[in-house]
Design a protein around this motif. Structure first.
Motif, PDB file in Angstrom:
ATOM      1  N   MET A   1       0.844  -1.219   0.000  1.00  0.00           N
ATOM      2  CA  MET A   1       0.000   0.000   0.000  1.00  0.00           C
ATOM      3  C   MET A   1       0.870   1.256   0.000  1.00  0.00           C
ATOM      4  N   PRO A   2       0.489   2.238  -0.837  1.00  0.00           N
ATOM      5  CA  PRO A   2       1.260   3.481  -0.830  1.00  0.00           C
ATOM      6  C   PRO A   2       1.075   4.244   0.479  1.00  0.00           C
ATOM      7  N   SER A   4       1.209   7.602   0.666  1.00  0.00           N
ATOM      8  CA  SER A   4       0.547   8.893   0.441  1.00  0.00           C
ATOM      9  C   SER A   4      -0.953   8.770   0.634  1.00  0.00           C
ATOM     10  N   ASN A   5      -1.570   9.881   1.045  1.00  0.00           N
ATOM     11  CA  ASN A   5      -3.011   9.861   1.296  1.00  0.00           C
ATOM     12  C   ASN A   5      -3.828  10.226   0.074  1.00  0.00           C
ATOM     13  N   THR A   6      -3.279  11.081  -0.768  1.00  0.00           N
ATOM     14  CA  THR A   6      -4.065  11.516  -1.928  1.00  0.00           C
ATOM     15  C   THR A   6      -3.306  11.203  -3.209  1.00  0.00           C
ATOM     16  N   PRO A   7      -4.042  11.085  -4.319  1.00  0.00           N
ATOM     17  CA  PRO A   7      -3.375  10.827  -5.599  1.00  0.00           C
ATOM     18  C   PRO A   7      -2.343  11.916  -5.916  1.00  0.00           C
ATOM     19  N   ARG A  10       0.953  11.412  -3.981  1.00  0.00           N
ATOM     20  CA  ARG A  10       1.740  10.305  -4.544  1.00  0.00           C
ATOM     21  C   ARG A  10       2.354  10.727  -5.881  1.00  0.00           C
TER      22      ARG A  10
END
Lengths: 57, 682
Positions: A1-2, A4-7, A10
Motif C-alpha cells: 500500500m502506498p 501517500s493519502n491523496t493521488p 503520490r
C-alpha cells in the motif's frame, strides 16, 4: 500500500519524467478506450521514447 | 421505439426531464407497457431484460407481424439519444423476424447494435466497438440499479459472491478506475518490449537476467491461468453443492437433517470468520504492544536508580542553579553574609550548593520519565490481559468449530446409513463436491504462494538489471526507458489503490447519510471492502446485523445508486491528476418502485427520489400513483406521459387517469383486433 493519502501527493513523489509519462498515458487510455492492446502498447512505447531521450541524466 | 413489444409503429420521442424538475412520470395500466419501456432501455444498451419481462425473445410487435406479407421481415428497434462527457451519442439496437407462410413468425436471434457519436465539431461518427464505450458510461453490472424493477428487487439486495464481485468491478468502472487498470497493464506491456530489445543487444549478464525474468513471467502467466480455472472450478463445485443440498431438502427422509446441516454450516462460517478476526486482532496486538514485555527489566532498573538518588538526597534537587548563581553574582547570601571573598568559608559553602543544584535537570527528566515508565508498566499488564481475552475467544471458537464438525460428521453418517438410495447417492455427490473444493483450495494456496515468490524474484531481477553497468549508450538508454516504465506502472498502481480506497470509504459514508435521510428506521447501512451492502443496528453498544425488510432493502438499493451518482459527480469536480468519472448526469429509471412498500415508506421515498439522480424516470400504475406519491412528486415533474393500452377484448373496462384536470385513457377498446399501446405526452 502506498504511504501517500491523496493521488496528488503520490504523484508529486515521482520524477518529472515519470509524471509526464503517466499523464500522457492516462490521457491516451481515456481517449482510446476501445482500442486493442497492441496499438496502445506501441503508442505508450512512443511516449516513453519521446520523454526519455538521453541515456544519462 | 419502433415495433418494440406492445408499441406498434414508431412511438413519439419520449424525453426525460432534467434540471430543477428532474422527474419524468410515465403512467400506465398493468400490462400496458411500463416494463416494456424499462426493458427497451436495458435491451438497447446491454441486450438484457429485467426478471419481470415475460417472453424476452418476442421483441417484435405482434400487430406489425400480422400486417406484414408472408415471407417479409419485420424490424423492431429502440433508439436512445444521450450525451455524456460533452459528447452526444445515439445507440440503436434492432432485431427482426420473418413472417412465415403459415402466418407465424421466426425471430432472428441476432440483434444489431449501432452507436454514433458527435463531439464539438458536430459531425456524427460511427463507433466501431460500442460495447466498451457503453460499459464505461454505465456498466452493465450496475444496470439493475439504474434501471430498477420494483417488483423484482430481491436479487439486487441479496446478491451472491460473484454478483458482489461484479458490482465492485462495475462501480469502480463507473468511477473511472478501469482507465488506471488498463494503463498499468499497457505500460507493463510496453516495458516488456524494451526489455526484449535490451535482451537482444545487451551484454551477457543482462541477457541472462532478462532470460530468467522472461521464464519467470511465463510461469507467472501459467499460474494466473490456473488460478482463474481454480476459481471457476470452486464456484462450480459450490453451485453443485447448493443444488444437491436443495435436492436433499426436498427429500422427506433428509429434510430435517439437511435443514440442521444448513444451520450448522451457517454457524461454521460465522465462527470461521470470528476465528479469522481474532487472529488478526492478535497479530495487531502483538505488533503494537508486544515490545512492552521486554521493558520490564529496564523499568525496574530505572526505579531502583531513582530510589538510590532520592536516598542520597540528590533528588529532589531542592534548590535551583539560577538561584545560587544569582547570589554569587550579587555577592551576598540570603543570610546577609558577604560573598565577595572567594576564599571565605561562606563563599565555599554557597558554591557547594551549585553542585547539588546541578541535578535539577536530572530531576526534570526523571519526572518526565516516571510518567512514561508508568504508562509502559500499565501497558505490560494490559497486553497480557488483552492477549488472554483473545485467547479465550480463540479457544471458544475452536471448541465450537470442533462441535460443529462433529455434528456435521454425525449428520453425514446418519444420512449415509439411512438406507434410502436417493439420499445416499446425493450424499456421495456432496462428499465428492466437498473433496474437490478442498483439493482446489489447497492447490490455489500453493499456486498463490508460488506466484508471490515469482513476483519477488522478478522485482529482484529488475533491480539487478537496473544496476548493470552497460557500456553501450543505446543499452543505457533502453535501461533508463525500462526503469521509467517500471516507475510509471508503479505510480499508476499506487494511484489506483489510493483512489479505490478513498472512493469506497466516501461511498460508504454517502450511503449512510442517504439511508438515514430516507428511512424511518435507526439502522445503519454498511458497505464492506467487498462491496457487500449490509444493514446493522447498535444493540446495547454492540453492532448486529439486521434482516432487511423489502422496504428497507429498497431504500438501501436507492441509497447505493444515489451515492454512486453523487460520488461520480464529486470526483469529477476534484482537481486530481488522475482521470476520474465523468461529471455527466445519470438517470434512474424505476418501474413500480412503490409496489412493495407501506404508506410511510412510500411517502418517504417519493419525497426523496429526486435527489437520487439527475434524471428520475418513474413508471407507475394509477394505484401506485394516486395519494401520497402524487402529492410528493407532482411539484418535481418536468415531463409526463401516458401509455394508452388498446385491448382487443370485446368487453374491456376502460380506465382513465386525470392529470391537471384532463382525462387520459390508460386502457381502451382497440379499434381493430390488435393489441397495442401508444404513448401520449401530457
Amino acid at each position: 500500500m502506498p504511504n501517500s493519502n491523496t493521488p496528488n501527493e503520490r504523484f508529486e513523489e515521482s520524477s518529472t519524467e515519470v509524471q509526464q509519462i503517466v499523464l500522457r498515458v492516462l490521457a491516451l487510455e481515456k481517449e482510446k478506450l476501445s482500442q486493442k492492446s497492441p496499438h496502445i502498447k506501441s503508442d505508450i512505447q512512443a511516449i516513453i521514447k519521446e520523454i526519455i531521450t538521453q541515456d544519462e541524466d | 421505439m419502433h415495433n418494440f413489444r406492445q408499441f406498434y409503429g414508431t412511438t413519439p420521442r419520449v424525453e426525460f426531464s432534467s434540471g430543477e424538475k428532474n422527474t419524468t412520470v410515465i403512467h400506465a395500466s398493468n400490462g400496458g407497457g411500463k416494463t416494456a419501456i424499462l426493458n427497451a432501455l436495458t435491451w438497447a444498451l446491454y441486450e438484457k431484460h429485467s426478471a419481470g419481462f415475460s417472453f424476452p425473445k418476442q421483441i417484435v410487435n405482434k400487430r406489425a407481424i400480422r400486417q406484414a406479407a408472408n415471407g417479409d421481415s419485420v424490424e423492431a428497434y429502440v433508439e436512445i439519444h444521450f450525451d455524456h462527457d460533452y459528447v452526444n451519442y445515439v445507440v440503436k439496437r434492432s432485431c427482426e423476424c420473418i413472417k412465415s407462410s403459415d402466418g407465424g413468425s421466426t425471430a432472428i436471434n441476432h440483434t444489431e447494435l449501432t452507436m454514433l457519436s458527435s463531439d464539438a465539431d458536430g459531425d456524427w461518427k460511427t463507433i466501431r466497438s460500442p460495447r466498451p464505450i457503453i460499459e464505461k458510461i454505465l456498466p452493465q453490472d450496475l444496470h439493475g440499479y439504474f434501471f430498477f424493477d420494483g417488483e423484482r428487487i430481491e436479487k439486487i439486495v441479496s446478491p451472491d459472491r460473484k454478483a458482489t464481485d461484479n458490482l465492485a468491478k462495475a462501480t469502480k468502472m463507473l468511477l473511472g478506475v478501469e482507465t488506471l487498470v488498463r494503463a498499468e497493464r499497457h505500460i507493463k506491456d510496453a516495458k516488456k518490449v524494451f526489455e526484449e530489445e535490451l535482451r537482444n543487444i545487451g551484454e551477457a549478464g543482462t541477457k541472462d537476467l532478462l532470460d530468467e525474468k522472461k521464464q519467470l513471467e511465463t510461469r507467472s502467466d501459467e499460474i494466473e491461468t490456473r488460478l482463474n480455472e481454480l476459481t471457476a472450478n470452486i464456484e462450480g463445485e459450490e453451485e453443485r453443492k447448493n443444488t444437491i443440498s436443495s435436492q436433499l431438502r426436498e427429500l422427506k427422509e433428509a429434510k430435517v437433517l439437511q435443514a440442521r446441516r444448513d444451520n450448522l454450516i451457517e454457524d461454521q462460517k460465522k465462527r470461521q470468520k470470528s476465528a479469522k478476526q481474532n487472529l488478526e486482532m492478535q497479530k495487531n496486538l502483538i505488533s503494537r504492544k508486544a515490545y512492552t514485555l521486554f521493558l520490564g527489566d529496564a523499568s525496574s532498573k530505572f526505579t531502583a536508580l531513582l530510589e538510590k538518588l532520592e536516598k542520597k538526597g540528590e533528588l529532589p534537587a531542592g534548590i535551583k542553579l539560577n538561584f545560587v548563581d544569582d547570589l554569587l553574582n550579587k555577592k551576598r547570601c540570603i543570610c546577609g553574609s558577604s560573598l565577595s571573598d572567594p576564599k571565605s568559608e561562606t563563599f565555599k559553602s554557597v558554591v557547594g550548593w551549585k553542585e547539588r543544584a546541578g541535578l535539577a535537570d536530572v530531576e526534570a527528566q526523571a519526572i518526565r520519565m516516571q510518567g512514561e515508565i508508568r504508562v509502559i508498566n500499565s501497558e505490560i499488564g494490559s497486553f497480557g490481559d488483552q492477549m488472554h481475552e483473545i485467547q479465550i475467544k480463540q479457544k471458544s471458537d475452536r471448541e465450537e468449530l470442533a462441535d460443529i464438525e462433529n455434528e456435521l460428521d454425525e449428520i453425514r453418517g446418519t444420512l449415509n446409513e439411512s438406507g434410502q438410495q436417493e439420499v445416499v447417492k446425493l450424499e456421495k455427490r456432496l462428499e465428492e463436491a466437498e473433496a474437490n473444493i478442498k483439493d482446489y483450495t489447497r492447490e490455489q494456496a500453493i499456486s498463490e504462494n508460488e506466484a508471490q515468490g515469482i513476483d519477488l524474484k522478478i522485482i529482484d531481477i529488475e533491480k539487478q538489471v537496473a544496476k548493470q553497468k552497460l557500456k553501450n549508450s543505446r543499452q543505457r538508454l533502453l535501461q533508463r526507458r525500462i526503469e521509467a516504465a517500471a516507475d510509471s506502472a508503479a505510480l499508476v498502481n499506487d494511484l489506483r489503490s489510493i483512489m479505490e480506497k478513498g472512493m469506497r470509504l466516501s461511498l460508504a459514508e454517502r450511503i449512510k447519510k442517504l439511508f438515514s435521510k430516507i428511512s424511518v428506521t435507526p439502522y445503519i447501512p454498511e458497505l464492506t471492502d467487498e462491496y457487500e451492502l449490509k444493514l446493522t443496528e447498535r444493540a446495547g453498544g454492540a453492532k448486529a446485523l439486521v434482516a432487511a425488510s423489502t422496504g428497507e432493502s429498497q431504500i438501501l438499493s436507492f441509497s447505493f445508486i444515489g451515492s454512486i451518482v453523487e460520488e461520480a459527480k464529486e470526483w469529477a469536480k476534484k482537481q486530481t491528476v488522475i482521470p476520474g468519472p465523468s461529471g455527466s448526469q445519470y438517470p434512474i429509471v424505476m418501474d413500480s418502485p412503490f409496489g412493495s412498500l407501506d404508506k410511510s415508506n412510500r411517502r418517504k421515498i417519493a419525497e426523496h427520489l429526486n435527489i437520487l439522480a439527475d434524471q428520475v424516470i418513474l413508471l407507475l400504475t394509477k394505484t401506485q400513483w394516486e395519494g401520497v406519491v402524487q402529492t410528493a412528486i407532482t411539484p418535481k415533474i418536468g415531463k409526463e406521459y401516458v401509455i394508452n393500452y388498446n385491448s382487443p377484448k370485446e368487453e374491456v373496462t376502460e380506465e382513465k387517469i386525470e392529470i391537471n384536470g384532463n382525462n387520459y385513457n390508460l386502457v381502451q377498446q382497440s379499434p381493430d383486433t390488435y393489441e397495442y399501446s401508444t404513448i401520449q405526452q401530457v
